[in-house]
Structures are given as structure tokens and as C-alpha cells.
Design an enzyme around this catalytic site. Structure first.
Site, PDB file in Angstrom:
ATOM      1  CD  GLU A   1      64.682  20.728  35.555  1.00  0.00           C
ATOM      2  OE1 GLU A   1      65.569  19.852  35.590  1.00  0.00           O
ATOM      3  OE2 GLU A   1      64.287  21.258  34.497  1.00  0.00           O
TER       4      GLU A   1
ATOM      5  CG  HIS B   1      68.330  23.143  32.029  1.00  0.00           C
ATOM      6  ND1 HIS B   1      68.902  21.955  32.450  1.00  0.00           N
ATOM      7  CD2 HIS B   1      67.061  23.151  32.532  1.00  0.00           C
ATOM      8  CE1 HIS B   1      68.015  21.283  33.175  1.00  0.00           C
ATOM      9  NE2 HIS B   1      66.902  21.994  33.243  1.00  0.00           N
TER      10      HIS B   1
ATOM     11  CG  ASN C   1      74.865  22.509  27.468  1.00  0.00           C
ATOM     12  OD1 ASN C   1      74.592  23.416  28.260  1.00  0.00           O
ATOM     13  ND2 ASN C   1      74.480  21.252  27.689  1.00  0.00           N
TER      14      ASN C   1
END
Length: 212
Positions: free
Chosen positions: A138, A127, A124
Site C-alpha cells: 500500500e 484506513h 469509517n
């Protein structure tokens, strides 16, 4: 009549963005869309993760059927990691990304990044962090050297503004009213630069003595 001032707020928020391996060749094009959407790219690096590093990054997805394919895909080539900043960065970035399934994104959010660059549910293209707390985790993972200070709110924000901002700003606005310049914004900007209390002071006298 008493005029109530609005509560001081600090709006800048950060989120992590990843350009995934299969669309790294679209890096410049994607970055241009990011900048035109009001984000600032605070940090950026290109790297390639091992399957083990991908497993650690996506630890919250461990045990799901797609997990092995996800880690294999994310470690299949270099990716671009970016720290994005703006007001409500997490939610605005998720909105710009669109649904995680690119096929669904093309039906429901045709102008989203995943609709444009993604292939399917797994590939996709990009992120984005799901929440402020996951963004902090993250960002630390991708940028271990990053310093993430908690954003001050409430009384801490008021104390900071009262101590570090308002005295200088009030003096500048007072001087602005006395001067009444034709271009008040530029004048105030120049005044604040000149009277910044945190500006380094150059010791000209010492320098002259050293040259004598």
C-alpha cells in the site's frame, strides 16, 4: 560468570494511514492524535483517486457486495495518505483505529479514531494496513517513489551493528568513562556527532587554494 548480551533487534516498522474523503477537514486534529500516540509521520501527501485507482488499491476486496460503494466513496473527494513509523506500527495503528465498523467501535472502543470520526461500516474515517506485507504494497501504491528496504533481522542485523555501530559506540563510551562529564548523555551525543565516521569531510585546504 558470562554475561549474555540480548540479541540486537531493529524495531522501526512502517504502515500506511489514510484519512478518508469525508473527514479530510479534520486532518490537523487527527494528525495531532497520531503524533501524540508515538508515531512519526515519515511521508504525507493529499491526493484524489479515480474509481479505477481505488479498485486497484482495494483489489483484495473485489467481488464483495460493498466493493462498488467502497470505490465510489474513496474516489468521492481528496484524501490524505501518510506513512507512519514506530515500534510495531501496524498493530499499534490498528489498535488506535478501532473496529472497522464505526457503530461497533463506539460501543466497544469509544476512544478509538473510528469511534470518534467515523459514521458507519463504510464511512469509517480512516484506513490502516492489515499486515507488514500489505503495508509495503500500500505504501508503494500511494508513494511510488518511496524506497522500502527490508528491515534486517537475525544475523544481518548483528553484522550491521558489529560493522557500522559498535566500534564507534565503544570508542565513545570509553572516552565517556575517562572524561566523567556532569551530563553524560549530552556529552556522548556531542562526541558521536564529532566522531561520526560517515560525516562529510570538508576539504579546507583545497578551498583555500581555489580562492588564492
Amino acid at each position: 560468570m558470562q554475561v549474555l548480551m540480548p540479541e540486537p533487534q531493529i524495531f522501526v516498522e512502517r504502515t500506511l494511514a489514510l484519512i478518508k474523503p469525508d473527514v479530510v477537514d479534520k486532518e490537523e486534529e487527527i494528525e495531532d492524535r497520531i503524533l501524540r500516540s508515538g508515531f512519526v509521520i515519515v511521508q504525507k501527501r493529499k491526493l484524489q483517486l479515480s474509481p479505477e485507482q481505488c479498485s486497484n488499491f482495494y483489489a483484495d476486496q473485489y467481488g464483495k457486495m460493498f466493493f462498488p460503494n467502497l470505490t465510489a466513496y474513496m474516489s468521492s473527494g481528496p484524501l490524505v495518505a501518510m506513512v507512519l513509523a514506530r515500534h510495531r506500527a501496524v498493530s499499534y495503528w490498528k489498535e488506535l483505529l478501532g473496529p472497522s465498523n464505526s457503530l461497533r467501535a463506539r460501543r466497544t472502543h469509544p476512544h478509538s479514531l473510528r469511534a470518534i470520526y467515523g459514521t458507519d461500516d463504510l464511512r469509517n474515517a480512516l484506513h490502516g494496513s492489515l499486515s507488514i506485507s500489505s503495508a509495503e504494497r500500500e505504501i508503494r501504491f500511494m508513494f511510488p517513489e518511496a524506497i522500502l528496504e527490508p528491515i534486517p533481522t537475525g544475523q544481518r542485523a548483528r553484522d550491521y551493528l558489529n560493522l557500522s555501530v559498535k566500534p564507534t559506540l565503544l570508542a565513545g563510551l570509553t572516552a565517556l568513562c575517562k572524561e566523567k562529564p556532569a551530563d553524560p548523555m549530552t556529552w556522548l551525543a556531542d562526541w558521536l556527532l564529532e566522531h561520526n565516521p560517515n560525516k562529510p569531510r570538508v576539504q579546507y585546504q583545497v578551498a583555500e587554494q581555489e580562492h588564492q
